[in-house]
Scaffold this active site. Structure first.
Site, PDB file in Angstrom:
ATOM      1  N   TYR A 163       0.845  -1.212   0.000  1.00 48.58           N
ATOM      2  CA  TYR A 163       0.000   0.000   0.000  1.00 48.58           C
ATOM      3  C   TYR A 163       0.879   1.261   0.000  1.00 48.58           C
ATOM      4  O   TYR A 163       0.640   2.209  -0.758  1.00 48.58           O
ATOM      5  CB  TYR A 163      -0.894  -0.046   1.239  1.00 48.58           C
ATOM      6  CG  TYR A 163      -1.907   1.069   1.358  1.00 48.58           C
ATOM      7  CD1 TYR A 163      -3.088   1.040   0.623  1.00 48.58           C
ATOM      8  CD2 TYR A 163      -1.704   2.136   2.225  1.00 48.58           C
ATOM      9  CE1 TYR A 163      -4.034   2.049   0.744  1.00 48.58           C
ATOM     10  CE2 TYR A 163      -2.641   3.152   2.363  1.00 48.58           C
ATOM     11  CZ  TYR A 163      -3.806   3.100   1.614  1.00 48.58           C
ATOM     12  OH  TYR A 163      -4.738   4.099   1.740  1.00 48.58           O
ATOM     13  N   ALA A 165       3.951   1.573  -1.082  1.00 45.50           N
ATOM     14  CA  ALA A 165       4.614   1.710  -2.392  1.00 45.50           C
ATOM     15  C   ALA A 165       3.633   2.296  -3.408  1.00 45.50           C
ATOM     16  O   ALA A 165       3.980   3.182  -4.198  1.00 45.50           O
ATOM     17  CB  ALA A 165       5.138   0.360  -2.865  1.00 45.50           C
TER      18      ALA A 165
HETATM   19  P1  NAP Z   1     -13.478   2.512   0.621  1.00 45.12           P
HETATM   20  O1  NAP Z   1     -14.655   3.003   1.360  1.00 45.12           O
HETATM   21  O2  NAP Z   1     -13.081   1.063   0.735  1.00 45.12           O
HETATM   22  O3  NAP Z   1     -13.664   2.892  -0.925  1.00 45.12           O
HETATM   23  C1  NAP Z   1     -12.839   2.337  -1.922  1.00 45.12           C
HETATM   24  C2  NAP Z   1     -13.418   2.710  -3.263  1.00 45.12           C
HETATM   25  O4  NAP Z   1     -12.600   2.144  -4.301  1.00 45.12           O
HETATM   26  C3  NAP Z   1     -14.831   2.172  -3.480  1.00 45.12           C
HETATM   27  O5  NAP Z   1     -15.589   3.130  -4.178  1.00 45.12           O
HETATM   28  C4  NAP Z   1     -14.603   0.942  -4.352  1.00 45.12           C
HETATM   29  O6  NAP Z   1     -15.717   0.647  -5.192  1.00 45.12           O
HETATM   30  C5  NAP Z   1     -13.439   1.418  -5.189  1.00 45.12           C
HETATM   31  N1  NAP Z   1     -12.679   0.293  -5.760  1.00 45.12           N
HETATM   32  C6  NAP Z   1     -12.091  -0.730  -5.106  1.00 45.12           C
HETATM   33  N2  NAP Z   1     -11.497  -1.565  -5.997  1.00 45.12           N
HETATM   34  C7  NAP Z   1     -11.718  -1.032  -7.232  1.00 45.12           C
HETATM   35  C8  NAP Z   1     -11.373  -1.425  -8.548  1.00 45.12           C
HETATM   36  N3  NAP Z   1     -10.657  -2.540  -8.810  1.00 45.12           N
HETATM   37  N4  NAP Z   1     -11.775  -0.635  -9.579  1.00 45.12           N
HETATM   38  C9  NAP Z   1     -12.482   0.484  -9.343  1.00 45.12           C
HETATM   39  N5  NAP Z   1     -12.849   0.906  -8.120  1.00 45.12           N
HETATM   40  C10 NAP Z   1     -12.462   0.144  -7.077  1.00 45.12           C
HETATM   41  O7  NAP Z   1     -12.158   3.328   1.035  1.00 45.12           O
HETATM   42  P2  NAP Z   1     -11.992   4.843   1.507  1.00 45.12           P
HETATM   43  O8  NAP Z   1     -11.660   4.821   2.944  1.00 45.12           O
HETATM   44  O9  NAP Z   1     -13.105   5.685   1.028  1.00 45.12           O
HETATM   45  O10 NAP Z   1     -10.664   5.248   0.696  1.00 45.12           O
HETATM   46  C11 NAP Z   1     -10.727   5.963  -0.528  1.00 45.12           C
HETATM   47  C12 NAP Z   1      -9.310   6.318  -0.955  1.00 45.12           C
HETATM   48  O11 NAP Z   1      -8.686   7.086   0.063  1.00 45.12           O
HETATM   49  C13 NAP Z   1      -8.423   5.094  -1.179  1.00 45.12           C
HETATM   50  O12 NAP Z   1      -7.587   5.326  -2.288  1.00 45.12           O
HETATM   51  C14 NAP Z   1      -7.619   5.024   0.098  1.00 45.12           C
HETATM   52  O13 NAP Z   1      -6.376   4.395  -0.127  1.00 45.12           O
HETATM   53  C15 NAP Z   1      -7.460   6.488   0.433  1.00 45.12           C
HETATM   54  N6  NAP Z   1      -7.208   6.750   1.858  1.00 45.12           N
HETATM   55  C16 NAP Z   1      -8.099   6.374   2.820  1.00 45.12           C
HETATM   56  C17 NAP Z   1      -7.832   6.665   4.157  1.00 45.12           C
HETATM   57  C18 NAP Z   1      -8.780   6.306   5.269  1.00 45.12           C
HETATM   58  O14 NAP Z   1      -8.433   6.557   6.430  1.00 45.12           O
HETATM   59  N7  NAP Z   1      -9.941   5.768   4.997  1.00 45.12           N
HETATM   60  C19 NAP Z   1      -6.645   7.315   4.489  1.00 45.12           C
HETATM   61  C20 NAP Z   1      -5.767   7.680   3.478  1.00 45.12           C
HETATM   62  C21 NAP Z   1      -6.059   7.400   2.163  1.00 45.12           C
HETATM   63  P3  NAP Z   1     -16.953  -0.307  -4.676  1.00 45.12           P
HETATM   64  O15 NAP Z   1     -17.200   0.035  -3.235  1.00 45.12           O
HETATM   65  O16 NAP Z   1     -18.076   0.100  -5.592  1.00 45.12           O
HETATM   66  O17 NAP Z   1     -16.527  -1.719  -4.889  1.00 45.12           O
END
Ligand code: NAP
Length: 255
Positions: A163, A165
Protein backbone atom coordinates in the site's frame (compact mmCIF):
# COMPACT_ATOMS: atom_id res chain seq x y z
CA UNK A 1 -30.60 26.23 -3.17
CA UNK A 2 -28.89 24.50 -6.10
CA UNK A 3 -25.18 23.76 -6.42
CA UNK A 4 -24.83 26.36 -9.20
CA UNK A 5 -26.71 29.11 -7.32
CA UNK A 6 -24.85 28.58 -4.07
CA UNK A 7 -22.79 31.61 -3.03
CA UNK A 8 -20.03 29.08 -2.55
CA UNK A 9 -20.19 27.56 -6.06
CA UNK A 10 -16.43 27.25 -6.17
CA UNK A 11 -16.31 24.60 -8.91
CA UNK A 12 -19.26 25.87 -10.92
CA UNK A 13 -19.52 24.50 -14.45
CA UNK A 14 -17.02 21.68 -13.93
CA UNK A 15 -17.64 18.13 -15.07
CA UNK A 16 -15.88 15.69 -12.81
CA UNK A 17 -15.28 11.95 -12.67
CA UNK A 18 -14.67 10.58 -9.18
CA UNK A 19 -13.23 7.06 -9.16
CA UNK A 20 -14.09 5.24 -5.96
CA UNK A 21 -17.12 7.52 -5.81
CA UNK A 22 -19.05 4.79 -3.99
CA UNK A 23 -16.54 4.61 -1.10
CA UNK A 24 -16.25 6.31 2.29
CA UNK A 25 -14.10 9.23 1.12
CA UNK A 26 -15.31 9.21 -2.50
CA UNK A 27 -18.94 9.82 -1.49
CA UNK A 28 -17.88 12.94 0.46
CA UNK A 29 -15.92 14.18 -2.56
CA UNK A 30 -18.89 13.58 -4.87
CA UNK A 31 -21.23 15.46 -2.54
CA UNK A 32 -18.71 18.27 -2.03
CA UNK A 33 -18.19 18.79 -5.77
CA UNK A 34 -21.93 18.77 -6.51
CA UNK A 35 -22.67 21.15 -3.62
CA UNK A 36 -20.14 23.57 -5.13
CA UNK A 37 -21.65 23.50 -8.64
CA UNK A 38 -20.06 20.56 -10.49
CA UNK A 39 -21.70 17.81 -12.51
CA UNK A 40 -20.34 14.50 -11.28
CA UNK A 41 -19.83 11.00 -12.69
CA UNK A 42 -19.63 8.47 -9.86
CA UNK A 43 -17.51 5.41 -10.64
CA UNK A 44 -18.29 2.21 -8.73
CA UNK A 45 -16.81 -1.28 -8.80
CA UNK A 46 -19.01 -3.56 -6.67
CA UNK A 47 -21.31 -1.21 -4.78
CA UNK A 48 -23.79 0.00 -7.35
CA UNK A 49 -26.41 0.88 -4.72
CA UNK A 50 -24.11 3.44 -3.09
CA UNK A 51 -23.20 4.98 -6.46
CA UNK A 52 -26.91 5.25 -7.36
CA UNK A 53 -27.57 6.89 -3.98
CA UNK A 54 -24.80 9.42 -4.69
CA UNK A 55 -26.30 10.24 -8.08
CA UNK A 56 -29.51 11.15 -6.23
CA UNK A 57 -27.47 13.36 -3.90
CA UNK A 58 -25.84 15.08 -6.90
CA UNK A 59 -29.26 15.71 -8.46
CA UNK A 60 -30.55 17.25 -5.23
CA UNK A 61 -28.06 20.05 -5.89
CA UNK A 62 -29.57 20.38 -9.40
CA UNK A 63 -26.38 19.06 -10.94
CA UNK A 64 -26.08 16.31 -13.53
CA UNK A 65 -25.00 12.94 -12.13
CA UNK A 66 -24.36 9.49 -13.51
CA UNK A 67 -23.15 6.21 -12.01
CA UNK A 68 -20.65 4.27 -14.09
CA UNK A 69 -19.03 0.89 -13.44
CA UNK A 70 -15.33 0.13 -14.00
CA UNK A 71 -12.48 -1.98 -12.71
CA UNK A 72 -9.61 0.51 -12.74
CA UNK A 73 -6.95 -2.20 -12.79
CA UNK A 74 -8.16 -3.20 -16.25
CA UNK A 75 -7.36 -0.60 -18.91
CA UNK A 76 -10.07 -1.97 -21.24
CA UNK A 77 -12.68 -1.50 -18.53
CA UNK A 78 -11.51 2.10 -18.06
CA UNK A 79 -11.79 2.77 -21.82
CA UNK A 80 -15.30 1.28 -21.77
CA UNK A 81 -16.18 3.63 -18.88
CA UNK A 82 -14.93 6.59 -20.94
CA UNK A 83 -17.04 5.49 -23.93
CA UNK A 84 -20.12 5.21 -21.70
CA UNK A 85 -19.50 8.67 -20.27
CA UNK A 86 -19.09 10.17 -23.75
CA UNK A 87 -22.44 8.71 -24.77
CA UNK A 88 -24.41 9.43 -21.62
CA UNK A 89 -22.69 12.29 -19.75
CA UNK A 90 -20.15 14.08 -21.98
CA UNK A 91 -16.47 14.85 -21.61
CA UNK A 92 -14.90 15.59 -18.24
CA UNK A 93 -12.43 18.32 -17.28
CA UNK A 94 -11.72 17.02 -13.77
CA UNK A 95 -10.55 13.59 -12.61
CA UNK A 96 -10.36 12.61 -8.96
CA UNK A 97 -8.49 9.30 -8.53
CA UNK A 98 -9.94 7.97 -5.28
CA UNK A 99 -10.43 4.23 -5.99
CA UNK A 100 -8.14 2.25 -3.71
CA UNK A 101 -7.71 -0.91 -1.69
CA UNK A 102 -5.45 -2.36 0.98
CA UNK A 103 -4.35 -5.98 1.40
CA UNK A 104 -2.21 -5.80 4.52
CA UNK A 105 0.37 -8.34 5.62
CA UNK A 106 3.70 -8.23 7.38
CA UNK A 107 6.39 -8.20 4.73
CA UNK A 108 7.77 -11.74 4.95
CA UNK A 109 4.28 -13.18 4.52
CA UNK A 110 3.15 -10.88 1.73
CA UNK A 111 1.98 -12.87 -1.30
CA UNK A 112 2.38 -12.03 -4.98
CA UNK A 113 -1.40 -11.63 -5.14
CA UNK A 114 -1.46 -9.08 -2.27
CA UNK A 115 1.37 -7.11 -3.88
CA UNK A 116 -0.03 -7.22 -7.42
CA UNK A 117 -3.61 -6.37 -6.51
CA UNK A 118 -2.73 -3.29 -4.48
CA UNK A 119 -0.20 -1.96 -7.02
CA UNK A 120 -2.53 -2.69 -9.92
CA UNK A 121 -5.63 -1.03 -8.43
CA UNK A 122 -4.01 1.90 -6.62
CA UNK A 123 -1.18 2.82 -9.00
CA UNK A 124 -1.83 1.25 -12.41
CA UNK A 125 -5.47 2.29 -11.93
CA UNK A 126 -4.37 5.93 -11.77
CA UNK A 127 -2.27 5.43 -14.90
CA UNK A 128 -5.20 3.85 -16.77
CA UNK A 129 -7.63 6.60 -15.77
CA UNK A 130 -5.27 9.51 -16.46
CA UNK A 131 -4.30 8.08 -19.84
CA UNK A 132 -7.90 7.49 -20.85
CA UNK A 133 -9.09 10.98 -19.91
CA UNK A 134 -6.01 13.21 -20.35
CA UNK A 135 -6.92 14.34 -23.86
CA UNK A 136 -10.32 15.73 -22.94
CA UNK A 137 -9.06 17.11 -19.62
CA UNK A 138 -6.27 19.12 -21.26
CA UNK A 139 -8.52 20.14 -24.19
CA UNK A 140 -10.77 21.91 -21.68
CA UNK A 141 -7.98 24.44 -21.07
CA UNK A 142 -8.59 24.31 -17.29
CA UNK A 143 -8.04 20.65 -16.43
CA UNK A 144 -7.70 19.24 -12.96
CA UNK A 145 -6.39 15.88 -11.74
CA UNK A 146 -6.27 15.05 -8.04
CA UNK A 147 -4.81 11.78 -6.72
CA UNK A 148 -5.99 10.60 -3.31
CA UNK A 149 -2.78 9.16 -1.85
CA UNK A 150 -2.15 8.58 1.87
CA UNK A 151 0.16 9.61 4.66
CA UNK A 152 1.29 5.96 4.56
CA UNK A 153 2.86 6.77 1.17
CA UNK A 154 4.91 9.47 2.90
CA UNK A 155 5.87 7.86 6.23
CA UNK A 156 5.35 4.09 5.69
CA UNK A 157 3.44 1.74 7.99
CA UNK A 158 4.01 -1.75 9.35
CA UNK A 159 2.14 -4.36 7.31
CA UNK A 160 1.59 -2.05 4.36
CA UNK A 161 4.66 -2.30 2.10
CA UNK A 162 2.41 -2.82 -0.93
CA UNK A 163 0.00 0.00 0.00
CA UNK A 164 2.83 2.42 0.92
CA UNK A 165 4.61 1.71 -2.39
CA UNK A 166 1.41 2.31 -4.35
CA UNK A 167 0.58 5.53 -2.49
CA UNK A 168 4.17 6.87 -2.81
CA UNK A 169 4.00 5.98 -6.48
CA UNK A 170 0.88 8.11 -6.87
CA UNK A 171 2.87 11.11 -5.59
CA UNK A 172 5.80 10.65 -8.01
CA UNK A 173 3.31 10.02 -10.80
CA UNK A 174 1.48 13.28 -10.04
CA UNK A 175 4.69 15.33 -9.91
CA UNK A 176 5.88 14.01 -13.28
CA UNK A 177 2.49 14.49 -14.91
CA UNK A 178 2.17 17.98 -13.39
CA UNK A 179 5.33 18.98 -15.26
CA UNK A 180 4.04 17.51 -18.52
CA UNK A 181 0.62 19.12 -18.35
CA UNK A 182 1.46 22.55 -16.89
CA UNK A 183 1.81 24.12 -20.35
CA UNK A 184 -1.70 22.88 -21.13
CA UNK A 185 -3.10 24.71 -18.09
CA UNK A 186 -3.94 21.45 -16.37
CA UNK A 187 -2.91 20.95 -12.77
CA UNK A 188 -2.09 17.61 -11.15
CA UNK A 189 -2.05 17.48 -7.36
CA UNK A 190 -2.21 15.03 -4.49
CA UNK A 191 -4.26 14.94 -1.32
CA UNK A 192 -2.65 12.72 1.32
CA UNK A 193 -5.18 11.91 4.05
CA UNK A 194 -4.13 10.59 7.42
CA UNK A 195 -6.49 8.32 9.35
CA UNK A 196 -10.01 9.23 8.30
CA UNK A 197 -13.18 8.07 10.05
CA UNK A 198 -14.39 5.61 7.39
CA UNK A 199 -15.34 1.90 7.45
CA UNK A 200 -11.65 1.15 6.58
CA UNK A 201 -10.51 2.79 9.84
CA UNK A 202 -13.48 1.65 11.95
CA UNK A 203 -12.34 -1.95 11.33
CA UNK A 204 -9.06 -1.35 13.22
CA UNK A 205 -9.12 -3.06 16.68
CA UNK A 206 -9.73 -0.61 19.57
CA UNK A 207 -6.28 -1.06 21.18
CA UNK A 208 -4.53 -0.29 17.90
CA UNK A 209 -6.86 2.67 17.30
CA UNK A 210 -5.84 4.17 20.66
CA UNK A 211 -2.15 3.84 19.74
CA UNK A 212 -2.81 5.63 16.44
CA UNK A 213 -4.77 8.41 18.16
CA UNK A 214 -1.78 8.96 20.47
CA UNK A 215 0.34 9.72 17.40
CA UNK A 216 -2.06 12.33 16.00
CA UNK A 217 -1.25 15.78 17.43
CA UNK A 218 -4.88 16.87 16.93
CA UNK A 219 -6.01 13.81 18.93
CA UNK A 220 -8.77 12.69 16.56
CA UNK A 221 -9.36 11.03 13.22
CA UNK A 222 -10.18 13.24 10.23
CA UNK A 223 -13.56 13.27 8.50
CA UNK A 224 -14.30 12.45 4.85
CA UNK A 225 -15.72 15.99 4.57
CA UNK A 226 -12.35 17.46 5.54
CA UNK A 227 -10.66 15.47 2.77
CA UNK A 228 -13.36 16.54 0.31
CA UNK A 229 -12.85 20.23 1.12
CA UNK A 230 -9.14 19.93 0.24
CA UNK A 231 -10.10 18.41 -3.09
CA UNK A 232 -12.58 21.25 -3.73
CA UNK A 233 -9.81 23.78 -3.10
CA UNK A 234 -7.46 22.08 -5.58
CA UNK A 235 -10.22 21.89 -8.22
CA UNK A 236 -11.33 25.50 -7.70
CA UNK A 237 -9.91 28.53 -9.57
CA UNK A 238 -8.31 29.56 -6.26
CA UNK A 239 -5.72 26.83 -6.93
CA UNK A 240 -4.99 27.79 -10.56
CA UNK A 241 -1.27 28.19 -9.80
CA UNK A 242 -0.92 25.11 -7.58
CA UNK A 243 0.44 22.02 -9.32
CA UNK A 244 2.56 19.04 -8.27
CA UNK A 245 1.63 19.75 -4.64
CA UNK A 246 0.92 17.26 -1.87
CA UNK A 247 -1.75 18.55 0.50
CA UNK A 248 -1.55 16.70 3.82
CA UNK A 249 -4.86 16.27 5.66
CA UNK A 250 -3.65 14.33 8.67
CA UNK A 251 -4.11 16.30 11.91
CA UNK A 252 -0.34 16.84 12.12
CA UNK A 253 0.55 13.13 12.18
CA UNK A 254 3.15 13.57 9.43
CA UNK A 255 4.72 16.98 8.84
P1 NAP B 1 -13.48 2.51 0.62
O1 NAP B 1 -14.66 3.00 1.36
O2 NAP B 1 -13.08 1.06 0.74
O3 NAP B 1 -13.66 2.89 -0.93
C1 NAP B 1 -12.84 2.34 -1.92
C2 NAP B 1 -13.42 2.71 -3.26
O4 NAP B 1 -12.60 2.14 -4.30
C3 NAP B 1 -14.83 2.17 -3.48
O5 NAP B 1 -15.59 3.13 -4.18
C4 NAP B 1 -14.60 0.94 -4.35
O6 NAP B 1 -15.72 0.65 -5.19
C5 NAP B 1 -13.44 1.42 -5.19
N1 NAP B 1 -12.68 0.29 -5.76
C6 NAP B 1 -12.09 -0.73 -5.11
N2 NAP B 1 -11.50 -1.56 -6.00
C7 NAP B 1 -11.72 -1.03 -7.23
C8 NAP B 1 -11.37 -1.42 -8.55
N3 NAP B 1 -10.66 -2.54 -8.81
N4 NAP B 1 -11.78 -0.64 -9.58
C9 NAP B 1 -12.48 0.48 -9.34
N5 NAP B 1 -12.85 0.91 -8.12
C10 NAP B 1 -12.46 0.14 -7.08
O7 NAP B 1 -12.16 3.33 1.03
P2 NAP B 1 -11.99 4.84 1.51
O8 NAP B 1 -11.66 4.82 2.94
O9 NAP B 1 -13.11 5.68 1.03
O10 NAP B 1 -10.66 5.25 0.70
C11 NAP B 1 -10.73 5.96 -0.53
C12 NAP B 1 -9.31 6.32 -0.96
O11 NAP B 1 -8.69 7.09 0.06
C13 NAP B 1 -8.42 5.09 -1.18
O12 NAP B 1 -7.59 5.33 -2.29
C14 NAP B 1 -7.62 5.02 0.10
O13 NAP B 1 -6.38 4.39 -0.13
C15 NAP B 1 -7.46 6.49 0.43
N6 NAP B 1 -7.21 6.75 1.86
C16 NAP B 1 -8.10 6.37 2.82
C17 NAP B 1 -7.83 6.66 4.16
C18 NAP B 1 -8.78 6.31 5.27
O14 NAP B 1 -8.43 6.56 6.43
N7 NAP B 1 -9.94 5.77 5.00
C19 NAP B 1 -6.64 7.31 4.49
C20 NAP B 1 -5.77 7.68 3.48
C21 NAP B 1 -6.06 7.40 2.16
P3 NAP B 1 -16.95 -0.31 -4.68
O15 NAP B 1 -17.20 0.04 -3.24
O16 NAP B 1 -18.08 0.10 -5.59
O17 NAP B 1 -16.53 -1.72 -4.89
Amino acid sequence: MTGEDSPRARVKGRRALVTGGSGGIGTAIVEGLASEGADVAVQWYRNRAEADRMVEVVRKFDQEGIAVQADVLDSKSVIAMRDTLHEEFGKVDTLINCAGINRDSIFHRMTDAQWDEVINVNLSGVFHCCRAFVEEITASGHGRIVNISSLVGEMGNIGQVNYAASKSGMIGFAKALARELAAKRTTVNVVAPGFIDTPMVRKIPDGVKDKILNQIPMGRFGTPHEVAMSVIYLVSPEADYVTGAVLNVNGGMYL
